[in-house]
Scaffold this active site. Structure first.
Site, PDB file in Angstrom:
ATOM      1  N   GLU A   1      62.259 103.611  36.138  1.00  0.00           N
ATOM      2  CA  GLU A   1      61.954 104.155  37.472  1.00  0.00           C
ATOM      3  C   GLU A   1      62.594 105.516  37.674  1.00  0.00           C
ATOM      4  O   GLU A   1      62.796 105.951  38.802  1.00  0.00           O
ATOM      5  CB  GLU A   1      62.385 103.155  38.539  1.00  0.00           C
ATOM      6  CG  GLU A   1      61.649 101.828  38.369  1.00  0.00           C
ATOM      7  CD  GLU A   1      61.872 100.830  39.475  1.00  0.00           C
ATOM      8  OE1 GLU A   1      62.659 101.119  40.390  1.00  0.00           O
ATOM      9  OE2 GLU A   1      61.258  99.760  39.418  1.00  0.00           O
TER      10      GLU A   1
ATOM     11  N   LYS B   1      54.221  94.794  47.839  1.00  0.00           N
ATOM     12  CA  LYS B   1      53.636  95.397  46.648  1.00  0.00           C
ATOM     13  C   LYS B   1      52.160  95.028  46.642  1.00  0.00           C
ATOM     14  O   LYS B   1      51.803  93.877  46.362  1.00  0.00           O
ATOM     15  CB  LYS B   1      54.306  94.831  45.390  1.00  0.00           C
ATOM     16  CG  LYS B   1      55.761  95.255  45.198  1.00  0.00           C
ATOM     17  CD  LYS B   1      56.371  94.471  44.046  1.00  0.00           C
ATOM     18  CE  LYS B   1      57.676  95.070  43.569  1.00  0.00           C
ATOM     19  NZ  LYS B   1      58.378  94.159  42.625  1.00  0.00           N
TER      20      LYS B   1
HETATM   21  C1  2PG Z   1      61.145  95.150  41.454  1.00  0.00           C
HETATM   22  C2  2PG Z   1      60.123  96.017  40.800  1.00  0.00           C
HETATM   23  C3  2PG Z   1      60.024  97.421  41.272  1.00  0.00           C
HETATM   24  P1  2PG Z   1      58.719  95.450  38.710  1.00  0.00           P
HETATM   25  O1  2PG Z   1      61.674  94.224  40.850  1.00  0.00           O
HETATM   26  O2  2PG Z   1      61.392  95.293  42.638  1.00  0.00           O
HETATM   27  O3  2PG Z   1      61.237  98.083  41.337  1.00  0.00           O
HETATM   28  O4  2PG Z   1      60.095  95.898  39.429  1.00  0.00           O
HETATM   29  O5  2PG Z   1      57.670  96.380  39.152  1.00  0.00           O
HETATM   30  O6  2PG Z   1      59.027  95.538  37.238  1.00  0.00           O
HETATM   31  O7  2PG Z   1      58.457  94.048  39.155  1.00  0.00           O
HETATM   32 MG    MG Z   2      62.540  93.402  42.921  1.00  0.00          MG
END
Ligand code: 2PG
Ligand code: MG
Length: 441
Positions: free
Chosen positions: A214, A354
């Site tokens: 990130e 998300k």
């Molecule tokens: C999280 C995410 C984003 P990933 O755990 O919050 O930072 O990670 O997209 O790998 O699930």
């Molecule tokens: Mg997370």
């Protein structure tokens, strides 16, 4: 120029995400404009999030299955009811957790359709959401959650071990509090990023440093979570800010990924902690700076593995007592049924949003409404594998979210190429919207 979905052309293709993995981009033309959307990818995912299919398969599904439905339904995208009817139909056909399409097929189409509807009205996406979704619309200021110091699986390199080569907790983010604008908030985050880079280079040597998934800093050999946190607090001070006043900290340990279901233990360094001990460990981390910086922490995400609901209830109440928000990511996976469970238990009082965990923008907004009705703070989030799409910035601004979590600030000096601005592009979109609103208002 027609706004009916029967006349839409949708072109889907695979592109590379920030990790170099294949993902999906779509392009739609409407009202003389070409609109595009692409979908990010998680690495440390929640078990219950919408399914992802191979990118090439998603492209095929878009052309062969989704586009015919879009055309056949023939809604008028000039009406919000038309857009919602189409979205609902697609969500229904996608099935539970988007099983029959894959979220990486449905989401880019869904976002592109919302962009089309906005374009038909001559609006930008955030303006359209604000206008059409009054239950969510708000002009509240969004906090930037900027992930400057990285551990866990987003930082780990092949052959390395967590707790030996890199610290275990996945994300240590800074949250500027005192900035009057997004431009200044980003500048604050950049100053801390720069101060932290200098501090780490002095302590560990520049050759041991790298940028993790990130774009936050990671150092080989910085394996202790407490030490990492101390360094971040020091960097905030070195940048000229008061920790807990100008800038707060938020932690995402990504606990599910430190948990071994077979032994029911969490792995922290060489220790194997029971759920109770792990909770105590996190609380001790929160408390260690309390005397000097009483309000240091903004939030903690997923403080336990995603299925420990009773543990979450108990630990959340301890964390909340400290004035710190508990955010559910893998716990809630932007899905209504899991959020309802958390609401019933009174556990996490923040929702990480998300869109690709849900599968459609319509479905994501519905989950956000449920959260809002129950006073749950919304933090709109990227994924660790990102594209240059900045939809989450529009979403955060449209609803006046509590925060947007979108990785490190990527100072231009360190990231000169725009094609690498997978995180920065979201911050810049926040700034662009902010400034155009100020000029207009
Ligand atoms: C999280 C995410 C984003 P990933 O755990 O919050 O930072 O990670 O997209 O790998 O699930
Ligand atoms: Mg997370």
């Amino acid at each position: 120029m027609t706004s009916r979905s029967a006349s839409l052309e949708i072109e889907a293709r695979t592109i590379k995400d920030s990790r170099g993995d294949a993902t999906v981009e779509v392009e739609v033309e409407i009202a003389g404009r070409t609109l595009s959307a692409s979908v990010p990818a998680g690495k440390t995912k929640g078990g219950d999030e919408a399914v992802t299919v191979p990118a090439a398969k998603a492209v095929e599904t878009i052309h062969d299955v989704i586009l015919p439905i879009v055309r056949q339904l023939d809604v008028d995208l000039a009406t919000h009811a038309g857009l919602i009817e189409l979205e609902r139909t697609l969500v229904e056909r996608a099935g539970v957790r988007c099983e029959s399409f894959g979220a990486n097929a449905l989401l880019p189409v869904s976002i592109a359709l919302w962009r089309c509807a906005a374009a038909v009205h001559g609006l930008q996406l955030y303006e359209y959401i604000r206008a059409q979704e009054p239950e969510l619309a708000s002009t509240g200021r969004v906090r930037l959650f900027s992930n400057v110091l990285n551990g866990g699986y987003h930082a780990l390199q092949t052959g390395e071990q967590l707790g030996v080569d890199r610290f275990d907790l996945q994300e240590m983010q800074i949250v500027p509090q005192s900035a009057p604008s997004y431009r200044e908030a980003l500048a604050m985050a950049e100053r801390v990023d720069t101060a932290l880079a200098e501090l780490l280079a002095t302590r560990f040597g520049a050759d041991r440093m790298r940028r993790a998934d990130e774009a936050g800093l990671s150092v080989k050999g910085l394996a202790d979570n407490g030490e990492a946190l101390d360094l971040l607090v020091e960097a905030i001070s070195l940048a000229g800010f008061t920790p807990g006043v100008d800038i707060k900290i938020t932690i995402d340990p990504a606990s599910s990924h430190l948990y071994d279901a077979a032994t029911e233990r969490y792995r922290i360094g060489a220790q194997r902690l029971s759920p109770g001990q792990y909770g105590e460990y996190l609380l001790a981390l929160l408390d260690r700076h309390a005397a000097r910086f009483p309000n240091l922490f903004e939030s903690v995400e997923d403080p336990l593995q995603e299925n420990d609901w009773s543990g979450l209830e108990a630990l959340s109440s301890e964390i909340k007592k400290r004035g710190v928000i508990v955010v559910g990511d893998d716990f809630y996976v932007t899905q209504r049924d899991r959020l309802e469970k958390g609401i019933a238990a009174g556990s996490a009082n923040g929702l990480l949003v998300k869109p690709n965990q849900n599968g459609s923008l319509y479905g994501t907004l519905e989950v956000m409404k449920l959260a809002r009705r129950h006073g749950i703070a919304l933090v709109i989030s990227h994924r660790s594998g990102e594209t240059l799409d900045s939809t989450i910035a529009d979403l955060a601004i449209a609803v006046g979210a509590h925060g947007i979590k979108t990785g490190a600030p990527q100072p231009e000096r360190v990231f000169p190429g725009r094609h690498t601005w997978f995180r920065r592009t979201k911050y810049l979109r926040m700034i662009a919207i902010d400034e155009s609103e100020r000029e207009g208002g």
